[in-house]
Design a protein around this motif. Structure first.
Motif, PDB file in Angstrom:
ATOM      1  N   TRP A  15       0.810  -1.210   0.000  1.00 60.45           N
ATOM      2  CA  TRP A  15       0.000   0.000   0.000  1.00 60.45           C
ATOM      3  C   TRP A  15       0.843   1.260   0.000  1.00 60.45           C
ATOM      4  O   TRP A  15       0.382   2.318  -0.460  1.00 60.45           O
ATOM      5  CB  TRP A  15      -0.973  -0.012   1.169  1.00 60.45           C
ATOM      6  CG  TRP A  15      -2.066  -1.013   0.957  1.00 60.45           C
ATOM      7  CD1 TRP A  15      -2.221  -2.214   1.570  1.00 60.45           C
ATOM      8  CD2 TRP A  15      -3.146  -0.916   0.022  1.00 60.45           C
ATOM      9  NE1 TRP A  15      -3.321  -2.871   1.083  1.00 60.45           N
ATOM     10  CE2 TRP A  15      -3.910  -2.101   0.137  1.00 60.45           C
ATOM     11  CE3 TRP A  15      -3.540   0.056  -0.901  1.00 60.45           C
ATOM     12  CZ2 TRP A  15      -5.050  -2.316  -0.645  1.00 60.45           C
ATOM     13  CZ3 TRP A  15      -4.663  -0.168  -1.665  1.00 60.45           C
ATOM     14  CH2 TRP A  15      -5.413  -1.342  -1.532  1.00 60.45           C
ATOM     15  N   SER A  19       0.104   4.041  -2.769  1.00 60.07           N
ATOM     16  CA  SER A  19      -0.259   5.400  -2.378  1.00 60.07           C
ATOM     17  C   SER A  19       0.108   6.428  -3.443  1.00 60.07           C
ATOM     18  O   SER A  19      -0.508   7.498  -3.526  1.00 60.07           O
ATOM     19  CB  SER A  19       0.426   5.773  -1.057  1.00 60.07           C
ATOM     20  OG  SER A  19       1.828   5.932  -1.235  1.00 60.07           O
ATOM     21  N   PHE A  22      -2.928   6.204  -5.697  1.00 60.63           N
ATOM     22  CA  PHE A  22      -4.196   5.890  -5.042  1.00 60.63           C
ATOM     23  C   PHE A  22      -5.266   6.945  -5.324  1.00 60.63           C
ATOM     24  O   PHE A  22      -6.415   6.627  -5.632  1.00 60.63           O
ATOM     25  CB  PHE A  22      -3.978   5.760  -3.532  1.00 60.63           C
ATOM     26  CG  PHE A  22      -5.165   5.256  -2.768  1.00 60.63           C
ATOM     27  CD1 PHE A  22      -5.492   3.906  -2.761  1.00 60.63           C
ATOM     28  CD2 PHE A  22      -5.969   6.130  -2.044  1.00 60.63           C
ATOM     29  CE1 PHE A  22      -6.590   3.432  -2.042  1.00 60.63           C
ATOM     30  CE2 PHE A  22      -7.061   5.665  -1.330  1.00 60.63           C
ATOM     31  CZ  PHE A  22      -7.371   4.323  -1.334  1.00 60.63           C
ATOM     32  N   ASP A  23      -4.878   8.211  -5.246  1.00 61.16           N
ATOM     33  CA  ASP A  23      -5.863   9.278  -5.417  1.00 61.16           C
ATOM     34  C   ASP A  23      -6.249   9.528  -6.860  1.00 61.16           C
ATOM     35  O   ASP A  23      -7.107  10.376  -7.139  1.00 61.16           O
ATOM     36  CB  ASP A  23      -5.343  10.575  -4.779  1.00 61.16           C
ATOM     37  CG  ASP A  23      -5.586  10.610  -3.276  1.00 61.16           C
ATOM     38  OD1 ASP A  23      -6.277   9.705  -2.769  1.00 61.16           O
ATOM     39  OD2 ASP A  23      -5.092  11.546  -2.619  1.00 61.16           O
ATOM     40  N   GLU A  25      -7.875   7.415  -8.614  1.00 56.77           N
ATOM     41  CA  GLU A  25      -9.246   6.902  -8.726  1.00 56.77           C
ATOM     42  C   GLU A  25     -10.210   7.994  -8.288  1.00 56.77           C
ATOM     43  O   GLU A  25     -10.018   8.601  -7.219  1.00 56.77           O
ATOM     44  CB  GLU A  25      -9.433   5.665  -7.850  1.00 56.77           C
ATOM     45  CG  GLU A  25      -8.790   4.417  -8.405  1.00 56.77           C
ATOM     46  CD  GLU A  25      -9.460   3.942  -9.677  1.00 56.77           C
ATOM     47  OE1 GLU A  25     -10.690   4.041  -9.792  1.00 56.77           O
ATOM     48  OE2 GLU A  25      -8.737   3.483 -10.586  1.00 56.77           O
ATOM     49  N   ASP A  27     -13.091   8.113  -6.853  1.00 57.10           N
ATOM     50  CA  ASP A  27     -13.702   8.007  -5.537  1.00 57.10           C
ATOM     51  C   ASP A  27     -12.676   7.926  -4.414  1.00 57.10           C
ATOM     52  O   ASP A  27     -13.049   7.906  -3.240  1.00 57.10           O
ATOM     53  CB  ASP A  27     -14.641   6.797  -5.466  1.00 57.10           C
ATOM     54  CG  ASP A  27     -13.948   5.483  -5.751  1.00 57.10           C
ATOM     55  OD1 ASP A  27     -13.265   5.382  -6.780  1.00 57.10           O
ATOM     56  OD2 ASP A  27     -14.072   4.551  -4.935  1.00 57.10           O
ATOM     57  N   HIS A  28     -11.388   7.878  -4.746  1.00 66.73           N
ATOM     58  CA  HIS A  28     -10.334   7.915  -3.727  1.00 66.73           C
ATOM     59  C   HIS A  28      -9.859   9.348  -3.485  1.00 66.73           C
ATOM     60  O   HIS A  28      -9.873   9.832  -2.359  1.00 66.73           O
ATOM     61  CB  HIS A  28      -9.138   7.056  -4.155  1.00 66.73           C
ATOM     62  CG  HIS A  28      -9.409   5.592  -4.149  1.00 66.73           C
ATOM     63  ND1 HIS A  28      -8.531   4.673  -4.678  1.00 66.73           N
ATOM     64  CD2 HIS A  28     -10.466   4.873  -3.706  1.00 66.73           C
ATOM     65  CE1 HIS A  28      -9.026   3.455  -4.540  1.00 66.73           C
ATOM     66  NE2 HIS A  28     -10.197   3.556  -3.959  1.00 66.73           N
ATOM     67  N   GLY A  60      -6.981   5.219   4.052  1.00 68.75           N
ATOM     68  CA  GLY A  60      -6.240   5.567   2.845  1.00 68.75           C
ATOM     69  C   GLY A  60      -5.589   6.928   2.982  1.00 68.75           C
ATOM     70  O   GLY A  60      -4.990   7.247   4.012  1.00 68.75           O
ATOM     71  N   THR A  61      -5.736   7.752   1.967  1.00 74.60           N
ATOM     72  CA  THR A  61      -5.132   9.083   1.985  1.00 74.60           C
ATOM     73  C   THR A  61      -6.005  10.118   2.690  1.00 74.60           C
ATOM     74  O   THR A  61      -5.711  11.312   2.638  1.00 74.60           O
ATOM     75  CB  THR A  61      -4.831   9.563   0.561  1.00 74.60           C
ATOM     76  OG1 THR A  61      -6.058   9.625  -0.181  1.00 74.60           O
ATOM     77  CG2 THR A  61      -3.843   8.632  -0.136  1.00 74.60           C
ATOM     78  N   SER A  63      -9.340  11.054   2.333  1.00 75.33           N
ATOM     79  CA  SER A  63     -10.318  11.906   1.650  1.00 75.33           C
ATOM     80  C   SER A  63     -11.648  11.984   2.405  1.00 75.33           C
ATOM     81  O   SER A  63     -12.204  13.071   2.580  1.00 75.33           O
ATOM     82  CB  SER A  63     -10.549  11.410   0.222  1.00 75.33           C
ATOM     83  OG  SER A  63      -9.384  11.574  -0.557  1.00 75.33           O
ATOM     84  N   ASP A  79      -4.700   3.569   9.159  1.00 69.95           N
ATOM     85  CA  ASP A  79      -4.395   2.813   7.960  1.00 69.95           C
ATOM     86  C   ASP A  79      -3.122   2.011   8.193  1.00 69.95           C
ATOM     87  O   ASP A  79      -2.241   2.450   8.946  1.00 69.95           O
ATOM     88  CB  ASP A  79      -4.222   3.738   6.754  1.00 69.95           C
ATOM     89  CG  ASP A  79      -4.394   2.996   5.434  1.00 69.95           C
ATOM     90  OD1 ASP A  79      -5.521   3.001   4.898  1.00 69.95           O
ATOM     91  OD2 ASP A  79      -3.415   2.390   4.961  1.00 69.95           O
ATOM     92  N   HIS A 121     -14.707  -0.137   1.925  1.00 69.31           N
ATOM     93  CA  HIS A 121     -14.011  -1.128   1.094  1.00 69.31           C
ATOM     94  C   HIS A 121     -12.881  -1.825   1.844  1.00 69.31           C
ATOM     95  O   HIS A 121     -11.827  -2.104   1.275  1.00 69.31           O
ATOM     96  CB  HIS A 121     -13.458  -0.477  -0.181  1.00 69.31           C
ATOM     97  CG  HIS A 121     -14.493   0.182  -1.020  1.00 69.31           C
ATOM     98  ND1 HIS A 121     -14.182   1.030  -2.058  1.00 69.31           N
ATOM     99  CD2 HIS A 121     -15.855   0.114  -0.988  1.00 69.31           C
ATOM    100  CE1 HIS A 121     -15.300   1.472  -2.630  1.00 69.31           C
ATOM    101  NE2 HIS A 121     -16.314   0.918  -1.993  1.00 69.31           N
TER     102      HIS A 121
END
Length: 204
Positions: A15, A19, A22-23, A25, A27-28, A60-61, A63, A79, A121
């Motif tokens: 991960w 990273s 990751f953003d 996407e 929705d990320h 995650g990041t 958001s 995370d 998720h």
């Protein structure tokens, strides 16, 4: 040999490396204003109207944590990835949010209790989801709520957790359950989707 129930797909991915993109996407990263506002609207419906203590598991990041803090909530995000946590801290600078490196199944929050546990998720990939849900219930204050965004992705080798399966796990533990289909709202994903995506809001 470990059984399938002991396998954690999330730990098979680097991960920290993920990273970097990751953003990307929709929705990320929530970089598109339409996607961002779609998630903000859902959070306003799912989270309490008054300021609350929110635990964002597998953040995650960060958001969704940022959106929750913008709505006046006090957020703790966790995370497994130190790099994800680093990015979340940078993204939330100046906001009422704290980020910790730790396993979503057993978050490193000590005796702290929360009004809301938010998880997107992640639960589908954790070993022993029934056990995990019981542990999460213990992290909530009386009257707290659990907000889970889950789904079943893919057609050839689908992965995830159906709403039927998740509600069966929750039924013995909670006072009330609401299932909200999300597949039909393309604004959340930045595109049309055909697989099963949903949110469960459970009250204790």
């Amino acid at each position: 040999m470990a059984s399938n129930r002991d396998v954690n797909p999330l730990t098979d991915i680097d991960w920290d490396a993920e990273s970097v993109t990751f953003d990307d996407e929709p929705d990320h990263g929530l970089r598109d204003p339409v996607v961002r506002e779609a998630w903000a609207a859902r959070l306003r419906a799912w989270l309490p109207e008054r300021p609350a203590d929110v635990l964002d598991l597998g953040c995650g990041t960060g958001s969704l944590s940022v959106l929750a803090s913008e709505q006046g909530h006090r957020v703790t995000g966790t995370d497994l990835s130190p790099r994800m946590v680093q990015l979340a801290r940078a993204k939330s600078a100046g906001r009422d949010a704290v980020f910790l490196v730790g396993d979503a199944a057993a978050p490193p929050v000590g005796e702290q209790r929360f009004d809301v546990l938010l998880c997107r998720h992640v639960l589908w990939a954790l070993p022993g989801p029934e056990r995990v849900l019981r542990h999460w219930r213990g992290l909530l204050r009386p009257g707290g709520r659990l907000v889970l965004v889950e789904g079943v992705w893919g057609t050839v080798s689908p992965v995830g957790m159906s709403a039927v399966r998740l509600t069966a796990f929750l039924d013995p533990l909670v006072a009330g359950i609401r299932v909200e289909p999300l597949s039909g709202d393309a604004r959340l994903w930045g595109r049309e989707v055909e697989d099963e995506r949903y949110a469960v809001v459970a009250t204790f």
